[in-house]
Design a protein around this motif. Structure first.
Motif, PDB file in Angstrom:
ATOM      1  N   THR A 196       0.832  -1.209   0.000  1.00 51.55           N
ATOM      2  CA  THR A 196       0.000   0.000   0.000  1.00 51.55           C
ATOM      3  C   THR A 196       0.863   1.253   0.000  1.00 51.55           C
ATOM      4  O   THR A 196       0.625   2.203  -0.765  1.00 51.55           O
ATOM      5  CB  THR A 196      -0.922   0.010   1.233  1.00 51.55           C
ATOM      6  N   GLY A 199       2.630   1.533  -3.387  1.00 55.13           N
ATOM      7  CA  GLY A 199       1.797   1.467  -4.572  1.00 55.13           C
ATOM      8  C   GLY A 199       2.149   0.263  -5.426  1.00 55.13           C
ATOM      9  O   GLY A 199       1.991   0.278  -6.648  1.00 55.13           O
ATOM     10  N   ARG A 201       1.787  -3.677  -6.727  1.00 55.32           N
ATOM     11  CA  ARG A 201       0.685  -4.597  -6.944  1.00 55.32           C
ATOM     12  C   ARG A 201       0.990  -6.008  -6.476  1.00 55.32           C
ATOM     13  O   ARG A 201       0.085  -6.810  -6.262  1.00 55.32           O
ATOM     14  CB  ARG A 201       0.309  -4.639  -8.436  1.00 55.32           C
TER      15      ARG A 201
END
Length: 221
Positions: A196, A199, A201
């Protein structure tokens, strides 16, 4: 639980061989076979397999493009993709990982590594063929020299930094829990927080960031 796998390769013998290897493993079931990237994307959206195993060189749509369609930036519910290829080319690996793949293997990796990669992807981990991991991640880092790395939206905690480094060293969640003397659920909580903040994935992007920022460096041989 049984890991449901979709296999995509334009070569009949390779596709059939991979499917036979996987179907012979306990806890793995091949639920579909696709002959190109377009069919692979269509089948994946219908079947919703736990893991997709995609060749890179396929007609119509290659494996990288298919990966981007199913796991790329902006995909609301990204699938777990493992890319497999005959060609040990840096641009293929970088392209696959940036497209959202959770693993990258060469076709000479052998059944054991193939099965490990499928299970790793299904569990949210990432596995890249050991013979190319250090070289490729270091090359990715080198390609970003002179460009400031992405900064986390919030600073990582000391424990998150420890988890980040162990992930970059190729440790699984279970191994991280043992190494850091924390529970598996705590490892997963820290990983979610790190992703988080960065950023990111998936674990692969965490590893790329660790190399890019110099937290982990290539071992000289």
């Amino acid at each position: 639980m049984t890991v449901r796998v979709l296999v995509a390769d334009d070569q009949d013998l390779v596709r059939t061989g991979l499917s036979m290897i996987l179907d012979a493993q306990p806890g793995i079931e091949v639920v579909g076979q696709a002959v190109d990237g377009i069919e692979a994307v269509t089948m994946a959206r219908v079947l919703r397999p736990d893991v997709c195993l995609f060749d890179i060189r396929m007609p119509g749509m290659d494996g990288i493009a298919a990966t981007r369609e199913l796991a790329g930036a902006g995909v609301a519910d990204p699938m777990a993709i493992v890319v497999i290829t005959t060609f040990d080319l840096d641009e293929y690996v970088h392209g696959a990982l940036k497209a959202g793949a959770r693993g990258f293997l060469l076709k000479d990796a052998g059944p054991e590594l193939l099965v490990q990669a499928i299970h790793a992807a299904a569990n949210g981990d990432a596995l890249i063929a050991p013979k190319i991991t250090a070289r490729l991640l270091a090359a990715f880092s080198d390609s970003h020299l002179g460009r400031p790395p992405v900064q986390p939206v919030e600073p990582l905690t000391d424990r998150e930094e420890q988890v980040l480094i162990t992930v970059a060293q190729g440790r699984t969640n279970a191994e991280i829990a043992t190494d850091l003397h924390i529970s598996l659920s705590t490892v997963k909580t820290h990983l979610t927080s790190v992703m988080t903040k960065l950023g990111a994935r998936n674990r692969v992007e965490i590893v790329m960031w660790a190399y890019e920022t110099g937290r982990v460096t290539r071992t000289k041989t």
